[in-house]
Scaffold this active site. Structure first.
Site, short mmCIF file in Angstrom:
data_model
loop_
_atom_site.label_atom_id
_atom_site.label_comp_id
_atom_site.label_asym_id
_atom_site.label_seq_id
_atom_site.Cartn_x
_atom_site.Cartn_y
_atom_site.Cartn_z
N LEU A 199 0.88 -1.18 0.00
CA LEU A 199 0.00 0.00 0.00
C LEU A 199 0.91 1.22 0.00
O LEU A 199 1.89 1.27 0.76
CB LEU A 199 -0.91 0.01 1.23
CG LEU A 199 -1.94 -1.12 1.33
CD1 LEU A 199 -2.70 -1.03 2.65
CD2 LEU A 199 -2.92 -1.07 0.16
N ASP A 200 0.59 2.19 -0.86
CA ASP A 200 1.46 3.35 -0.92
C ASP A 200 1.39 4.14 0.39
O ASP A 200 0.56 3.88 1.25
CB ASP A 200 1.12 4.22 -2.13
CG ASP A 200 -0.30 4.76 -2.07
OD1 ASP A 200 -0.60 5.55 -1.16
OD2 ASP A 200 -1.11 4.38 -2.94
N LEU A 201 2.27 5.12 0.52
CA LEU A 201 2.43 5.84 1.78
C LEU A 201 1.13 6.48 2.25
O LEU A 201 0.84 6.53 3.46
CB LEU A 201 3.52 6.91 1.61
CG LEU A 201 4.10 7.50 2.90
CD1 LEU A 201 4.83 6.44 3.70
CD2 LEU A 201 5.05 8.67 2.57
#
Length: 335
Positions: A199-201
């Protein structure tokens, strides 16, 4: 008086006249000749006045034999070799192992008695072999057990953890920039854990950690079709054909992408909450899809992976999956 010749009686026949004599003797076409021809000629094949019986049958049989000699025999199927010998299945018994019914009971398949009934009914396989004997022992650390086709996790060293990743946490187990990462969410562990996908930041929500390499691969690879469900906040209102366009496919810079399903969950003036389900695993795929359709994402949360639902797990918290949840994951992953 001269003595007279003996008269014809039952045991004495009259003198026979020559067949070629004249007078009242038998003629070739007469009554006697017909009988003689029928009886004698039928057997000898020479007389007139009767249909030949034996001689004619011999001729017919001879003709039939000659005809069959001219008929080519029907092609015969090739002879098969000997039937293959069925070899017994592999021996899954490990004398140093644990009784199978005990392992199943500890894995949550049921009570010890219920597990024994499952084994006796032929519902349990070990390494692909059906086991019906109650005395079989196995090694839980290396052998694979299925009940009714569903795999049971019997290795206590395998770990399955669900994390609710908050915004700002890096989806790695280590970060060179010393940013908050997934290892900080679960604390120190003896086992080396892998994250299932990323999951991206700025994306929150469900992420799985495990040391089960086979399951990790299948959950991540799109060919196995394990779906991921996201809730995205966008600026509304949302056009009616957005779902149809996403299902039909959107051309991105790295190729076309289509969603499995789309649903409008909530809508208010200037705001909309949509649900996107897809099995793609490309980087930022949900954000790029919605942005390509004119809806930049304001907030994105992954709420489900396969059968595993985030539920009420709070951000930053984690919990181990139940045995039932692990079995469901293995089932959708084809293990």
């Amino acid at each position: 008086m001269s003595p007279q010749g003996p008269r014809g009686g039952r045991g004495q026949g009259r003198p026979q006249r020559p067949a070629t004599g004249r007078g009242k003797g038998p003629q070739p076409g007469g009554k006697a000749g017909g009988k003689a021809g029928g009886k004698t000629g039928g057997k000898t094949g020479g007389a007139q006045g009767g249909k030949p019986r034996t001689g004619g049958a011999v001729n017919r049989r001879g003709a039939a034999q000659r005809m069959t000699d001219r008929i080519a025999p029907a092609p015969q199927p090739p002879r098969r070799g000997p039937a293959p010998v069925r070899r017994p299945g592999a021996d899954v018994h490990d004398p140093e192992g644990v009784r199978l019914q005990k392992v199943l009971a500890q894995a949550g398949a049921g009570s010890r008695r219920a597990c024994e009934e499952m084994i006796a009914a032929g519902r349990v396989t070990v390494d692909g072999e059906v086991v019906t004997e109650l005395g079989v022992r196995i090694d839980p650390a290396r052998q694979v057990v299925h009940v009714d086709g569903m795999r049971f996790s019997i290795d206590d060293e395998l770990v399955y953890i669900m994390v609710n990743k908050p915004k700002g946490v890096v989806s790695t187990m280590y970060d060179e920039q010393d940013r908050l990462n997934l290892a900080d969410m679960v604390g120190p562990r003896e086992q080396r854990l892998f994250h299932v996908g990323r999951l991206d930041l700025d994306t929150e929500g469900l992420i799985l950690l495990t040391n089960d390499g086979a399951l990790t691969h299948r959950l991540q690879h799109p060919s196995f079709g394990v779906q991921k469900t996201y809730l995205a906040e966008v600026r509304g209102p949302v056009k009616r054909d957005l779902g149809r366009n996403l299902r039909a496919g959107v051309e991105l810079e790295d190729g076309p992408v289509s969603v499995d399903s789309f649903k409008l969950v909530d809508s208010k003036p200037g705001y909309a909450l949509v649900e996107v389900v897809l099995h793609e695993g490309r980087k930022h795929v949900v954000r790029r899809l919605l942005e390509a359709e004119g809806y930049p994402v304001l907030k994105l949360v992954r709420v489900q992976m396969g059968p595993i639902v985030l539920g009420d797990l709070k951000p930053g918290k984690n919990r181990r999956l139940t045995r039932g949840e692990v079995q469901q994951l293995m089932s959708v992953a084809g293990l």
